[in-house]
Design a protein around this motif. Structure first.
Motif, PDB file in Angstrom:
ATOM      1  N   ASN A   1     -14.308  -5.069  13.375  1.00  0.00           N
ATOM      2  CA  ASN A   1     -14.204  -3.859  12.561  1.00  0.00           C
ATOM      3  C   ASN A   1     -15.134  -2.774  13.101  1.00  0.00           C
ATOM      4  O   ASN A   1     -16.107  -3.073  13.791  1.00  0.00           O
ATOM      5  CB  ASN A   1     -14.543  -4.155  11.095  1.00  0.00           C
ATOM      6  N   GLN A   2     -14.820  -1.532  12.757  1.00  0.00           N
ATOM      7  CA  GLN A   2     -15.625  -0.405  13.197  1.00  0.00           C
ATOM      8  C   GLN A   2     -15.810   0.578  12.051  1.00  0.00           C
ATOM      9  O   GLN A   2     -14.965   0.680  11.171  1.00  0.00           O
ATOM     10  CB  GLN A   2     -14.940   0.344  14.350  1.00  0.00           C
ATOM     11  N   THR A   3     -16.942   1.295  12.083  1.00  0.00           N
ATOM     12  CA  THR A   3     -17.135   2.451  11.220  1.00  0.00           C
ATOM     13  C   THR A   3     -17.444   3.633  12.126  1.00  0.00           C
ATOM     14  O   THR A   3     -18.029   3.469  13.200  1.00  0.00           O
ATOM     15  CB  THR A   3     -18.270   2.261  10.201  1.00  0.00           C
ATOM     16  N   VAL A   4     -17.039   4.810  11.678  1.00  0.00           N
ATOM     17  CA  VAL A   4     -17.201   6.014  12.490  1.00  0.00           C
ATOM     18  C   VAL A   4     -17.905   7.081  11.669  1.00  0.00           C
ATOM     19  O   VAL A   4     -17.589   7.285  10.495  1.00  0.00           O
ATOM     20  CB  VAL A   4     -15.825   6.531  12.972  1.00  0.00           C
ATOM     21  N   THR A   5     -18.853   7.766  12.294  1.00  0.00           N
ATOM     22  CA  THR A   5     -19.565   8.889  11.695  1.00  0.00           C
ATOM     23  C   THR A   5     -19.511  10.051  12.668  1.00  0.00           C
ATOM     24  O   THR A   5     -19.672   9.857  13.878  1.00  0.00           O
ATOM     25  CB  THR A   5     -21.046   8.525  11.436  1.00  0.00           C
ATOM     26  N   PHE A   6     -19.303  11.242  12.161  1.00  0.00           N
ATOM     27  CA  PHE A   6     -19.261  12.422  13.027  1.00  0.00           C
ATOM     28  C   PHE A   6     -20.662  12.976  13.237  1.00  0.00           C
ATOM     29  O   PHE A   6     -21.466  13.019  12.309  1.00  0.00           O
ATOM     30  CB  PHE A   6     -18.353  13.491  12.418  1.00  0.00           C
ATOM     31  N   LEU A   7     -20.947  13.415  14.459  1.00  0.00           N
ATOM     32  CA  LEU A   7     -22.234  14.002  14.811  1.00  0.00           C
ATOM     33  C   LEU A   7     -22.014  15.423  15.317  1.00  0.00           C
ATOM     34  O   LEU A   7     -21.049  15.687  16.034  1.00  0.00           O
ATOM     35  CB  LEU A   7     -22.927  13.175  15.896  1.00  0.00           C
ATOM     36  N   ASP A   8     -22.933  16.319  14.949  1.00  0.00           N
ATOM     37  CA  ASP A   8     -22.875  17.728  15.343  1.00  0.00           C
ATOM     38  C   ASP A   8     -24.167  18.131  16.036  1.00  0.00           C
ATOM     39  O   ASP A   8     -25.039  17.304  16.281  1.00  0.00           O
ATOM     40  CB  ASP A   8     -22.685  18.609  14.103  1.00  0.00           C
ATOM     41  N   GLN A   9     -24.296  19.434  16.231  1.00  0.00           N
ATOM     42  CA  GLN A   9     -25.481  19.994  16.862  1.00  0.00           C
ATOM     43  C   GLN A   9     -26.742  19.541  16.135  1.00  0.00           C
ATOM     44  O   GLN A   9     -26.813  19.562  14.904  1.00  0.00           O
ATOM     45  CB  GLN A   9     -25.397  21.518  16.853  1.00  0.00           C
ATOM     46  N   TYR A  10     -27.720  19.114  16.912  1.00  0.00           N
ATOM     47  CA  TYR A  10     -29.045  18.664  16.481  1.00  0.00           C
ATOM     48  C   TYR A  10     -29.057  17.301  15.799  1.00  0.00           C
ATOM     49  O   TYR A  10     -30.122  16.861  15.362  1.00  0.00           O
ATOM     50  CB  TYR A  10     -29.757  19.706  15.612  1.00  0.00           C
ATOM     51  N   ASP A  11     -27.926  16.624  15.711  1.00  0.00           N
ATOM     52  CA  ASP A  11     -27.972  15.244  15.250  1.00  0.00           C
ATOM     53  C   ASP A  11     -28.665  14.409  16.321  1.00  0.00           C
ATOM     54  O   ASP A  11     -28.558  14.675  17.517  1.00  0.00           O
ATOM     55  CB  ASP A  11     -26.571  14.711  14.942  1.00  0.00           C
ATOM     56  N   LEU A  12     -29.381  13.405  15.875  1.00  0.00           N
ATOM     57  CA  LEU A  12     -30.282  12.647  16.743  1.00  0.00           C
ATOM     58  C   LEU A  12     -29.600  11.469  17.422  1.00  0.00           C
ATOM     59  O   LEU A  12     -28.670  10.873  16.883  1.00  0.00           O
ATOM     60  CB  LEU A  12     -31.472  12.156  15.920  1.00  0.00           C
TER      61      LEU A  12
END
Length: 133
Positions: free
Chosen positions: A58-69
């Motif tokens: 299984n997988q989970t996905v999170t979106f990352l944007d500018q300045y995310d670490l």
């Protein structure tokens, strides 16, 4: 975060030894916790997804944007054991990342605690936004 990056790169000699700015193409794996243990950084430009892959497939996905670490788990003294698997960050668009070697990053955060608060603030925002959904 821009101010922190400026602080980490103000000395050109140290900048060249301890930091990197890398441009990635859409679809590139820009970070994997199983392979990239010695640095910490952030996305300077673009968007990515953090894909956590569990041992059961299984997988989970999170979106990352500018300045995310990236690699924030590398800041703790003892390695963080993630239950169930590894994660990777994949470029959703063309992405530019800033990274610094872990010890260099920590030394600068200790030298000027306001940058520690900057990172803590970024983590808190991301955590609170994730809990809102």
């Amino acid at each position: 975060m821009e101010e922190l990056i400026g602080f980490l790169t103000e000395d050109h000699y140290l900048k060249s030894m301890y930091t990197k700015i890398v441009k990635w193409k859409q679809g590139d794996v820009i970070y994997c916790n199983a392979e990239n243990r010695g640095f910490v950084g952030c996305i300077m430009k673009g968007q990515a997804i953090l894909r956590f892959c569990y041992e059961d497939g299984n997988q989970t996905v999170t979106f990352l944007d500018q300045y995310d670490l990236l690699g924030i788990e590398n800041l703790v003294e003892e390695p963080v054991e993630l239950r169930g698997g590894v994660y990777e960050v994949v470029a959703l668009t063309d992405v530019t990342t800033f990274t610094a070697k872990k010890d260099y990053y920590l030394d600068h955060m200790y030298a000027n605690p306001k940058y520690f608060h900057c990172v803590l603030s970024q983590l808190a925002k991301k955590s609170l936004n994730a809990q809102a959904f």
